[in-house]
Write a protein that holds these residues in place. Structure first.
Motif, PDB file in Angstrom:
ATOM      1  N   SER A  17      -5.295  67.315-104.290  1.00  0.00           N
ATOM      2  CA  SER A  17      -5.638  66.442-105.402  1.00  0.00           C
ATOM      3  C   SER A  17      -6.819  65.563-105.017  1.00  0.00           C
ATOM      4  CB  SER A  17      -4.439  65.576-105.781  1.00  0.00           C
ATOM      5  OG  SER A  17      -4.766  64.702-106.824  1.00  0.00           O
ATOM      6  N   LEU A  40     -12.402  73.084-115.412  1.00  0.00           N
ATOM      7  CA  LEU A  40     -11.097  73.537-114.921  1.00  0.00           C
ATOM      8  C   LEU A  40     -11.174  74.851-114.151  1.00  0.00           C
ATOM      9  CD1 LEU A  40      -8.714  72.720-117.917  1.00  0.00           C
ATOM     10  CD2 LEU A  40      -9.462  71.265-116.033  1.00  0.00           C
ATOM     11  N   SER A  43     -11.273  75.427-108.475  1.00  0.00           N
ATOM     12  CA  SER A  43      -9.948  75.286-107.876  1.00  0.00           C
ATOM     13  C   SER A  43      -9.831  74.046-106.995  1.00  0.00           C
ATOM     14  CB  SER A  43      -9.586  76.539-107.077  1.00  0.00           C
ATOM     15  OG  SER A  43     -10.496  76.723-106.009  1.00  0.00           O
ATOM     16  N   TRP A  46      -7.713  71.487-108.747  1.00  0.00           N
ATOM     17  CA  TRP A  46      -6.362  71.833-109.164  1.00  0.00           C
ATOM     18  C   TRP A  46      -5.369  71.136-108.225  1.00  0.00           C
ATOM     19  CZ3 TRP A  46      -6.949  77.907-109.297  1.00  0.00           C
ATOM     20  CH2 TRP A  46      -7.861  78.257-110.293  1.00  0.00           C
ATOM     21  N   ARG A  48      -1.717  71.621-106.546  1.00  0.00           N
ATOM     22  CA  ARG A  48      -0.697  72.630-106.249  1.00  0.00           C
ATOM     23  C   ARG A  48       0.446  71.968-105.482  1.00  0.00           C
ATOM     24  NH1 ARG A  48      -5.362  75.855-104.320  1.00  0.00           N
ATOM     25  NH2 ARG A  48      -5.850  77.494-105.835  1.00  0.00           N
ATOM     26  N   THR A  73       0.838  74.913-110.395  1.00  0.00           N
ATOM     27  CA  THR A  73      -0.608  74.733-110.304  1.00  0.00           C
ATOM     28  C   THR A  73      -1.063  74.099-111.604  1.00  0.00           C
ATOM     29  OG1 THR A  73      -0.777  76.763-108.991  1.00  0.00           O
ATOM     30  CG2 THR A  73      -2.824  75.842-109.830  1.00  0.00           C
ATOM     31  N   ARG A  74      -1.692  72.921-111.518  1.00  0.00           N
ATOM     32  CA  ARG A  74      -2.050  72.181-112.724  1.00  0.00           C
ATOM     33  C   ARG A  74      -3.399  71.486-112.560  1.00  0.00           C
ATOM     34  NH1 ARG A  74      -0.068  66.709-111.810  1.00  0.00           N
ATOM     35  NH2 ARG A  74       1.292  66.634-109.957  1.00  0.00           N
ATOM     36  N   PRO A  75      -4.052  71.188-113.667  1.00  0.00           N
ATOM     37  CA  PRO A  75      -5.337  70.481-113.587  1.00  0.00           C
ATOM     38  C   PRO A  75      -5.154  69.062-113.047  1.00  0.00           C
ATOM     39  CG  PRO A  75      -5.060  71.515-115.745  1.00  0.00           C
ATOM     40  CD  PRO A  75      -3.726  71.577-115.041  1.00  0.00           C
ATOM     41  N   THR A  76      -6.128  68.592-112.301  1.00  0.00           N
ATOM     42  CA  THR A  76      -6.106  67.222-111.797  1.00  0.00           C
ATOM     43  C   THR A  76      -5.934  66.210-112.924  1.00  0.00           C
ATOM     44  OG1 THR A  76      -7.561  67.886-109.996  1.00  0.00           O
ATOM     45  CG2 THR A  76      -7.425  65.533-110.464  1.00  0.00           C
ATOM     46  N   VAL A 140      -3.079  82.271-112.883  1.00  0.00           N
ATOM     47  CA  VAL A 140      -3.705  80.958-112.761  1.00  0.00           C
ATOM     48  C   VAL A 140      -5.126  80.977-113.314  1.00  0.00           C
ATOM     49  CG1 VAL A 140      -4.479  79.174-111.164  1.00  0.00           C
ATOM     50  CG2 VAL A 140      -2.258  80.271-110.815  1.00  0.00           C
ATOM     51  N   LEU A 144      -5.024  78.472-116.480  1.00  0.00           N
ATOM     52  CA  LEU A 144      -5.298  77.071-116.153  1.00  0.00           C
ATOM     53  C   LEU A 144      -6.646  76.605-116.709  1.00  0.00           C
ATOM     54  CD1 LEU A 144      -4.335  75.119-113.024  1.00  0.00           C
ATOM     55  CD2 LEU A 144      -6.654  74.889-113.917  1.00  0.00           C
TER      56      LEU A 144
END
Length: 609
Positions: A17, A40, A43, A46, A48, A73-76, A140, A144
């Motif tokens: 992050s 996005l 990576s 992202w 995790r 796994t997600r966007p900041t 992903v 994502l």
């Protein structure tokens, strides 16, 4: 005592992050689809992390609820902008590794019908693949960047998920349900497999979609049958919707294409990558040896409560999520009836459902644009009209995969059953006509598994099959639906395999040809199960019996100049058991028939040569 063997790591919750993330608009929707957002795609931005979600079952006998290993796994921006985003969720028993291509522990297909099979060899150990925290990277890059969180989990008894594999039984529905409950704020997540700190899915909007192929496509349907709140849409690709239909056919022991000798206990061994020696031994004893092996019944192939509990058609009334089924008409691993039977049931129940079918083999998802419209509508609430689209989408012969043809439904509403009757011609080729033969006639074939179905279909003269063909087609004929055969047969032994193929003739023998160029569809049945799928009754040698069963569903255009052939034989070398050759099957032609679902009905054949 800790039953799960894994490296001791200083950080059980791992995250990538950055200190800050650019403020971006999420989602960006255009023409009814979530668009790729450039920010996005990187990576580095992202997040995790992994965790364990608690279930309601204890399969491994340690007195504690089993926990499923989950990776996120997600966007900041879910942190920096406090965004709550919908989730694309994929679960699998394969992520941590399998026994691979070693088939030495499969059952020996060389078995007399009705006999108990000889013991098989032990399966090799699985070397677990991958390391924490990333379970898988599938989906992903597709989803994502379009503004979705992507979640993966390992199925019970695989990887770092606790419990035992049960292959289609309740826990395979309850495990993903637990993860969805957690994503929607109702379940419990922890940083460790035992104890640990609570973890919340504060970044989830509470809207979840699932997808996956083969076993990974079965799990979304299993989850949907629980009716779990928050699971809005599933896109199962080539799902196995009934393990009986995967390993049996109308009372007959039948193996999936390419996996001769596989059965449900083999699949258990193939995926059982979780746990330490103690838990694996417990699962092997209580699940595989005490439950699967006694109930799978490789002697008779009969249906029973064990198989019924692993048939999702029996649970389909619980489905509330919208469903886009995807399958191939030439999938001989997970045959097409798996999706068609569920699709038809969903329609009857009023569930929003559509069907995407193609002409290839196992796997093959819908075009990503089609999937995007579904996820964008049901997870972001975009009014893109996807629910009003055509109910059936079929990738036609020779077309681009991204451009399926739309139809009002499947089968095609204009399809009507047309009856054909065989005319004697053995050991060469007989005819198929639309009027029953005026004179009684019967023809006999001799079983011999040494010859493949392809070889028998091409043979000009052989006693090992009976084959009957229509005249050459003066116009293309569109088949859409499920062909059905009715045969009056006698056997000189108490048991026999019965196999039926529909083929397109003449056989394409060019170097660029594929088997799918000539095999229209297939079907298999056990004549001992004429009265009941649950109880075999030995045949009286020489006595005639009427047997009627469906072949696999199809939607195919048979080209002008071809002939449609009905081939009847006994043991199918690549699919059935291999009894000692020599069994004789006699077919009463006057009392036998083939029903074909033809778009346009009988009118499509009136102009034949």
């Amino acid at each position: 005592m800790n039953r799960l063997s894994f490296p001791v790591l200083a950080l059980l919750l791992f995250a990538v992050s950055p200190l800050s993330g650019a403020d971006v608009q999420i989602p960006v929707i255009k023409d009814g689809e979530a668009q790729i957002i450039k920010e996005l795609e990187d990576s580095d931005y992202w997040i995790r992390h992994d965790l364990w979600v608690e279930t309601e079952f204890d399969l491994d006998g340690d007195g504690k609820p089993d926990r499923m290993h989950v990776a996120v796994t997600r966007p900041t921006q879910t942190d920096t902008q406090s965004l709550k985003l919908p989730v694309i969720y994929n679960s699998s028993p394969y992520f941590a590794g399998t026994t691979g291509d070693d088939e030495t522990y499969f059952w020996d297909a060389r078995q007399e019908l009705g006999d108990e099979p000889p013991q098989r060899s032990a399966a090799p150990a699985i070397e677990r693949e991958g390391t924490r925290p990333i379970i898988s990277k599938r989906h992903v890059k597709d989803w994502l960047p379009r503004g979705f969180v992507v979640v993966h989990s390992s199925a019970p008894g695989t990887g770092l998920s606790q419990g035992c594999p049960t292959i289609g039984d309740d826990p395979e529905a309850l495990a993903p349900k637990a993860v969805i409950d957690w994503l929607c704020g109702r379940g419990k997540g922890f940083t460790e497999p035992f104890g640990g700190e609570p973890v919340e899915a504060y970044w989830s909007s509470g809207k979840v979609g699932m997808t996956g192929t083969s076993y990974n496509g079965t799990i979304p349907l299993a989850a949907a049958t629980t009716g779990v709140e928050g699971l809005e849409v599933i896109i199962p690709v080539a799902p196995n919707t009934s393990y009986y239909h995967y390993y049996r056919s109308n009372g007959l022991v039948r193996h999936p294409g390419g996996y001769l000798g596989e059965d449900i206990d083999i699949l258990y061994d193939f995926i059982h990558s979780g746990g330490n020696e103690e838990t694996q031994a417990y699962c092997d004893c209580h699940v595989r040896d005490e439950t699967m092996k006694p109930n799978q019944d490789r002697a008779t192939g009969d249906y029973n409560d064990f198989w019924s509990s692993r048939d999702y058609l029996n649970r389909v009334d619980g489905v509330k999520a919208a469903v886009l089924m995807a399958h191939a008409f030439n999938d001989w691993n997970v045959v097409p009836e798996h999706s068609i039977r569920i699709y038809e049931a969903l329609k009857k129940n009023g569930v929003e459902a559509q069907l995407f079918m193609h002409q290839g083999g196992h796997g093959g998802p819908p075009p990503i644009s089609m999937m995007n419209r579904w996820f964008t509508h049901y997870l972001y609430g975009e009014d893109n009209g996807v629910e009003n689209d055509s109910k059936s989408w079929i990738f036609r012969e020779g077309d681009e995969r991204t451009n399926p043809t739309a139809y009002p439904d499947y089968p095609h509403p204009w399809a009507k059953d047309v009856l054909f009757y065989p005319v004697a011609g053995a050991p060469e080729r007989g005819g198929l006509q639309m009027e029953p033969a005026q004179e009684a006639s019967a023809e006999t074939l001799v079983d011999n598994f040494s010859f493949s179905g392809e070889a028998l279909a091409q043979a000009e003269y052989t006693e090992h099959r009976l084959i009957y063909a229509t005249p050459k087609l003066s116009e293309p004929v569109h088949l859409s639906g499920t062909p059905r055969v009715k045969l009056r047969i006698a056997c000189d032994r108490p048991a026999a395999n019965l196999s039926v193929w529909l083929v397109s003739l003449p056989w394409n023998t060019s170097k660029h040809s594929k088997i799918t160029d000539n095999i229209i569809t297939r079907g298999w049945a056990d004549p001992q199960n004429i009265e009941s799928i649950r109880e075999s009754k030995p045949l009286v040698p020489g006595q005639f019996y009427d047997i009627e069963f469906d072949l696999q569903p199809d939607d195919q255009v048979i080209a002008k100049g071809q002939q449609i052939g009905l081939m009847i034989f006994s043991s199918d070398r690549d699919y059935t058991l291999h009894p000692t050759p020599g069994t004789k099957l006699t077919v009463d032609l006057q009392q036998s028939q083939l029903s074909l679902p033809v778009v346009g009905g009988i009118m499509s054949f009136e102009a034949e040569d």
